[in-house]
Enzyme design. Structure first.
Site: not given
Ligand code: HAS
Ligand code: CU
Length: 575
Positions: A235, A239, A386-388, A449-450
């Site tokens: 995990h 980040y 999710h991860f794309h 998947r996979r």
């Molecule tokens: Fe995830 C599975 C939970 C974030 C990548 N994640 C994956 C896998 C990958 C991945 C690659 O709890 C698959 C792994 C595998 O092959 O088995 N993930 C989370 C949670 C977050 C999260 C709670 N993941 C990421 C990030 C990744 C990533 C970042 C890559 C970079 N994920 C999971 C969980 C799994 C999981 C389980 C397991 C699933 C399973 O069962 O296998 C959090 O960090 C997300 C927090 C994000 C937010 C969004 C905030 C919004 C923002 C946007 C601001 C807007 C802007 C635009 C800047 C709360 C910051 C401004 C512009 C204007 C015009 C105004």
């Molecule tokens: Cu994770």
């Protein structure tokens, strides 16, 4: 003021080398993605021939090339730029710098050879070179030792890179004893501390289990143990990909929007939270693993929910900064200010669209993180959806957007192919909308998947949610837009890189403008304790021990190596 490349020619070259490697793997991984899309949807006949082992060779190359090599080569490049620019100082030890870039390059090469050799053997026999183990390379799937050795060289290289940046900062601190750590430097250092802690898991997994196992020194390893060690790292690594993108959102996006960062102290709080919370959540990837008691999973879930906080703070701070920029440019109204943003400038539009996509990716992450809902989506097509959005868009699109802004500083040449570059982020955004939406929905239909034989249309899913054929169509459309987007990116970047110092399109290219304005609320408003890195590392270690000591003790009590011949054999090898 002179551009980066004139002031720091050696560092600019290092960044260019890292970027070139990063983009090489982006291109190769992109080809793997295109084959994936065509195969899974059954749209192109020739790829339907892909079966069994070959499918996993393609999938492993797609995954490893993109999430390990594209992302991390970009990271070492952009962090080298950040430290040099922020401290206005050379790295100071070219030998060390050359060492880590070489180690990482050789490592990536060895691992790639092991993966690509998989094309020569459909079902590899023991000892044959292959590595169809996917990017989550835990046992019981095993790869040739070359795969692990390459990764070891790559990761240790990145450790030395971190040391190089720390050394540069120590030098600067000696000359500026009373100054606050500049913000980008703070981001680089906290990210690397997080990386050192989290990579311990994968280092132990590779050195003590997977390498001896792949060499035949030990006949069995405990799969639950290697999985848990992998996710200790797994995990945190997401980040590690994300932090360089956040650095660009905090430092560069507000400037591109015409404004200034809203709050330097909040940005520091965010990076501290990532440092202390990124590791003790890994078990949220193992909610369905038998052998880990539910209570430990609950601890991981609670930590994960706290870990949403830094991203929610980021959403607030970055959007506030961008809004400030828009209002400086004359934007008015509750939402009308959005129109005042420079949507035609790819460095800005890429980062902004990446951020918007990340809001959606963050929500699917929250769903994954719920222990009970996870049972619905785990190992389904939802997870690649999710991860794309996260690594595939928030990170990848931000890196491409950042390149439009950085490359002119690194080469002294204005951005070329500006029209192609201006369209590129939109194609990525629309393509990913189609593709990841269909993936999420497919997962809810129960598509796994996979899998190498994805003939899902034979199942009658229609009454629930549209049809599989419709989802396949969206995936193919999305994939085609992504390939087109990549082509435009490469077109603009190659034209810039090999172009002349004078803008290729008669001055139309972006001017080199590398000044970064100070934050509205600067470091003087941040409590000094935020810069106390030792304190945060101490707290991080404490939280890791609380989350992991008992699970590891529990798992290890079932036997670390099922075959206990390991130790005598090791002694024999060593003597
Ligand atoms: Fe995830 C599975 C939970 C974030 C990548 N994640 C994956 C896998 C990958 C991945 C690659 O709890 C698959 C792994 C595998 O092959 O088995 N993930 C989370 C949670 C977050 C999260 C709670 N993941 C990421 C990030 C990744 C990533 C970042 C890559 C970079 N994920 C999971 C969980 C799994 C999981 C389980 C397991 C699933 C399973 O069962 O296998 C959090 O960090 C997300 C927090 C994000 C937010 C969004 C905030 C919004 C923002 C946007 C601001 C807007 C802007 C635009 C800047 C709360 C910051 C401004 C512009 C204007 C015009 C105004
Ligand atoms: Cu994770």
């Amino acid at each position: 003021m002179a551009t980066f490349v004139d002031r720091f020619p050696f560092e600019a070259k290092v960044v260019r080398v890292a970027f070139a490697l990063s983009f090489l793997f982006l291109g190769l991984g992109g080809i793997g993605g295109m084959i994936q899309v065509l195969h899974r949807t059954g749209y192109l006949r020739f790829v339907e021939e892909i079966t069994g082992g070959t499918y996993y060779t393609v999938l492993t190359s797609h995954g490893v090339f993109l999430v390990v090599f594209f992302t991390i080569f970009f990271l070492v490049g952009v962090f080298t730029w950040a430290i040099t620019k922020d401290l206005d100082r050379e790295l100071g030890n070219p030998g060390l710098t050359k060492y880590w870039i070489t180690s990482m390059t050789v490592g990536a090469l060895l691992t790639s050879i092991a993966i690509l050799a998989g094309f020569t053997n459909e079902l590899p026999a023991l000892g044959e070179v292959s590595a169809d183990v996917l990017f989550t390379f835990y046992s019981p799937m095993g790869a040739h030792v070359l795969f692990y050795l390459g990764l070891a060289l790559f990761v240790t290289g990145s450790w030395v890179a971190g040391f190089d940046w720390f050394k540069t900062w120590w030098g600067w601190k000696k000359d500026n004893p009373d100054k606050r750590i500049p913000l980008m430097t703070f981001m680089v250092l906290t990210t690397m501390l997080m990386w050192y802690l989290g990579t311990l898991g994968v280092a132990v997994e590779v050195v003590f289990f997977l390498i001896p196992w792949s060499l035949g020194l030990v006949s069995e390893v405990n799969p639950l143990l290697t999985r848990t060690l992998f996710w200790f790292f797994g995990h945190m690594v997401v980040y590690f990909w994300l932090m360089p993108a956040y650095m660009m959102w905090y430092k560069i996006m507000p400037k591109l929007a015409g404004g200034r960062l809203f709050s330097d102290p909040l940005a520091r709080v965010v990076f501290v939270l990532f440092l202390i919370l990124s590791v003790p959540v890994g078990i949220h990837h193992q909610y369905l693993d038998p052998g880990i008691p539910e209570g430990f999973k609950f601890v991981a879930m609670t930590n994960t929910m706290f870990l949403l906080l830094p991203s929610l703070l980021t959403a607030f701070t970055v959007v506030a900064s961008v809004e400030h920029g828009a209002r400086q440019r004359g934007g008015k109204g509750y939402f009308g200010w959005l129109r005042a943003l420079p949507w035609g400038r790819p460095a800005f539009s890429g980062m902004a669209l990446a951020g918007i996509m990340f809001a959606a990716g963050g929500f699917s992450g929250m769903i994954n993180a719920g222990m009970n809902i996870n049972y619905l989506v785990h190992n389904s097509f939802w997870v690649p959806g999710h991860f794309h959005l996260t690594v595939g868009t928030a990170v990848a699109l931000t890196f491409m957007a950042a390149t439009y802004w950085l490359l002119p500083q690194l080469t002294g040449k204005p951005l070329a192919g500006v029209k192609a570059a201006a369209v590129q982020p939109y194609l990525w955004f629309i393509g990913m909308t189609f593709m990841s939406n269909a993936m999420h929905r497919g997962g809810l239909l129960g598509i796994p998947r996979r899998t190498s034989e994805p003939q899902y249309e034979q199942f009658d899913y229609e009454p629930v949610f549209g049809s599989v054929a419709e989802l396949d169509f969206q995936i193919v459309i999305g994939g085609a837009l992504l390939v087109a987007s990549l082509a435009l990116f490469f077109y603009s970047i190659i034209l810039t890189w090999f172009g002349s110092k004078v803008s290729a399109d008669g001055g139309e290219g972006e001017v080199i403008d590398d000044e970064i304005p100070p934050a509205l609320s600067g470091p003087e408003n941040a409590p000094r304790v935020l810069d106390n890195l030792k304190l945060w590392v101490g707290i991080a270690i404490l939280l890791i021990v609380l989350a992991y000591a008992l699970p590891f003790a529990d798992i290890a009590s079932d036997g670390i190596y099922e075959g206990s011949e390991y130790i005598p054999v090791m002694i024999e090898v060593l003597t």
